[in-house]
Design a protein around this motif. Sequence first.
Motif, PDB file in Angstrom:
ATOM      1  N   MET A 137       0.809  -1.213   0.000  1.00  0.00           N
ATOM      2  CA  MET A 137       0.000   0.000   0.000  1.00  0.00           C
ATOM      3  C   MET A 137       0.843   1.265   0.000  1.00  0.00           C
ATOM      4  SD  MET A 137      -3.306  -0.157  -0.183  1.00  0.00           S
ATOM      5  CE  MET A 137      -3.691   1.442   0.540  1.00  0.00           C
ATOM      6  N   SER A 138       2.156   1.141  -0.145  1.00  0.00           N
ATOM      7  CA  SER A 138       3.028   2.305  -0.009  1.00  0.00           C
ATOM      8  C   SER A 138       2.748   3.382  -1.052  1.00  0.00           C
ATOM      9  CB  SER A 138       4.494   1.873  -0.087  1.00  0.00           C
ATOM     10  OG  SER A 138       4.740   1.149  -1.283  1.00  0.00           O
ATOM     11  N   ALA A 139       2.177   3.022  -2.206  1.00  0.00           N
ATOM     12  CA  ALA A 139       1.914   4.002  -3.260  1.00  0.00           C
ATOM     13  C   ALA A 139       0.559   4.678  -3.107  1.00  0.00           C
ATOM     14  CB  ALA A 139       1.994   3.331  -4.631  1.00  0.00           C
ATOM     15  N   PHE A 140      -0.198   4.332  -2.054  1.00  0.00           N
ATOM     16  CA  PHE A 140      -1.563   4.840  -1.896  1.00  0.00           C
ATOM     17  C   PHE A 140      -1.732   5.518  -0.532  1.00  0.00           C
ATOM     18  CE2 PHE A 140      -1.649   1.156  -4.691  1.00  0.00           C
ATOM     19  CZ  PHE A 140      -2.284   1.692  -5.809  1.00  0.00           C
ATOM     20  N   SER A 141      -2.637   6.481  -0.496  1.00  0.00           N
ATOM     21  CA  SER A 141      -2.898   7.206   0.752  1.00  0.00           C
ATOM     22  C   SER A 141      -3.956   6.539   1.606  1.00  0.00           C
ATOM     23  CB  SER A 141      -3.315   8.643   0.447  1.00  0.00           C
ATOM     24  OG  SER A 141      -4.531   8.661  -0.275  1.00  0.00           O
ATOM     25  N   GLY A 142      -4.782   5.683   1.010  1.00  0.00           N
ATOM     26  CA  GLY A 142      -5.839   5.006   1.749  1.00  0.00           C
ATOM     27  C   GLY A 142      -6.426   3.885   0.920  1.00  0.00           C
ATOM     28  N   LEU A 143      -7.222   3.041   1.582  1.00  0.00           N
ATOM     29  CA  LEU A 143      -7.812   1.872   0.938  1.00  0.00           C
ATOM     30  C   LEU A 143      -9.302   1.823   1.234  1.00  0.00           C
ATOM     31  CD1 LEU A 143      -7.572  -0.885  -0.539  1.00  0.00           C
ATOM     32  CD2 LEU A 143      -7.039  -1.896   1.694  1.00  0.00           C
ATOM     33  N   VAL A 144     -10.113   1.672   0.178  1.00  0.00           N
ATOM     34  CA  VAL A 144     -11.557   1.492   0.297  1.00  0.00           C
ATOM     35  C   VAL A 144     -11.907   0.123  -0.269  1.00  0.00           C
ATOM     36  CG1 VAL A 144     -13.836   2.288  -0.431  1.00  0.00           C
ATOM     37  CG2 VAL A 144     -12.041   3.954   0.103  1.00  0.00           C
ATOM     38  N   VAL A 145     -12.636  -0.678   0.501  1.00  0.00           N
ATOM     39  CA  VAL A 145     -13.086  -1.991   0.033  1.00  0.00           C
ATOM     40  C   VAL A 145     -14.611  -2.000   0.085  1.00  0.00           C
ATOM     41  CG1 VAL A 145     -12.929  -4.483   0.321  1.00  0.00           C
ATOM     42  CG2 VAL A 145     -10.973  -3.046   0.912  1.00  0.00           C
ATOM     43  N   LEU A 146     -15.226  -2.229  -1.074  1.00  0.00           N
ATOM     44  CA  LEU A 146     -16.675  -2.141  -1.208  1.00  0.00           C
ATOM     45  C   LEU A 146     -17.342  -3.504  -0.997  1.00  0.00           C
ATOM     46  CD1 LEU A 146     -16.717   0.247  -4.303  1.00  0.00           C
ATOM     47  CD2 LEU A 146     -17.103   0.856  -1.904  1.00  0.00           C
TER      48      LEU A 146
END
Length: 242
Positions: free
Chosen positions: A44-53
């Motif tokens: 996840m280092s390239a992303f600011s946050g994670l959304v899982v639907l």
Amino acid sequence: MRPVLILQHEAAQGPGYLLQCLQSKDVPVHLLRPDQGEPLPRQMSAFSGLVVLGSDHSVHDRLSWIGAEQALMQDALRLSRPVLGHCFGAQQLARAMGAAVHRNPRPDIGWRELWITPTARSLFGGQDHLLSFNWHYDSFQIPIGATRTLFGQHCLNKGFALGPHLGLQSHLEITEHGLRQWCAEGRQALRTGRSLTVQSESEILSALPERLARVRAAAGCLYQHWIGQLALPPVFGRLRAA
């Protein structure tokens, strides 16, 4: 800002109103469909946050993409990247935090009034209850260290929070188009499952403008809070992934 990674699993269960909130704050978004074979990043280092639907699958289904999501979510927790889970996504988040996911005593499908716990009311604009749309068969336990944010009549654990991470056993992101598509795709389940806790298609689709306006009033406050966590520097060691 690094983009927010959104994982979608069903055509009718898109990011909806959440995506509108992210775009209003100029937050870049990267959307993937792991259920359709799109490869997930390993970190996840390239992303600011994670959304899982949401998903029609259970988190216990033995599918490779479900396991890959779990690994990615645990990396997000390790890096303190804020995670936001909706329904299936909240169950994935609970599992990543070491909590159990089990069959709810009965399906919970339709519009519900949920109660907001006193400690969580600031997340929802000070309200003590909210209207939500629900379509789920499983439920999660509250992870150790997390606080319950929402509870309902037909399912006790409807939401939890731990640091910047939020799990919702409901669909505050829903739009009218998505809901109509969902009902059309799930028409047989609505007909055969009709009961005290499963509303009919006509009940679900009635008074949509008023209902969606109420949902968005609460969801907007919650989403803005979560988006505000994206710009904060990560606090390593805040949570040890299970």
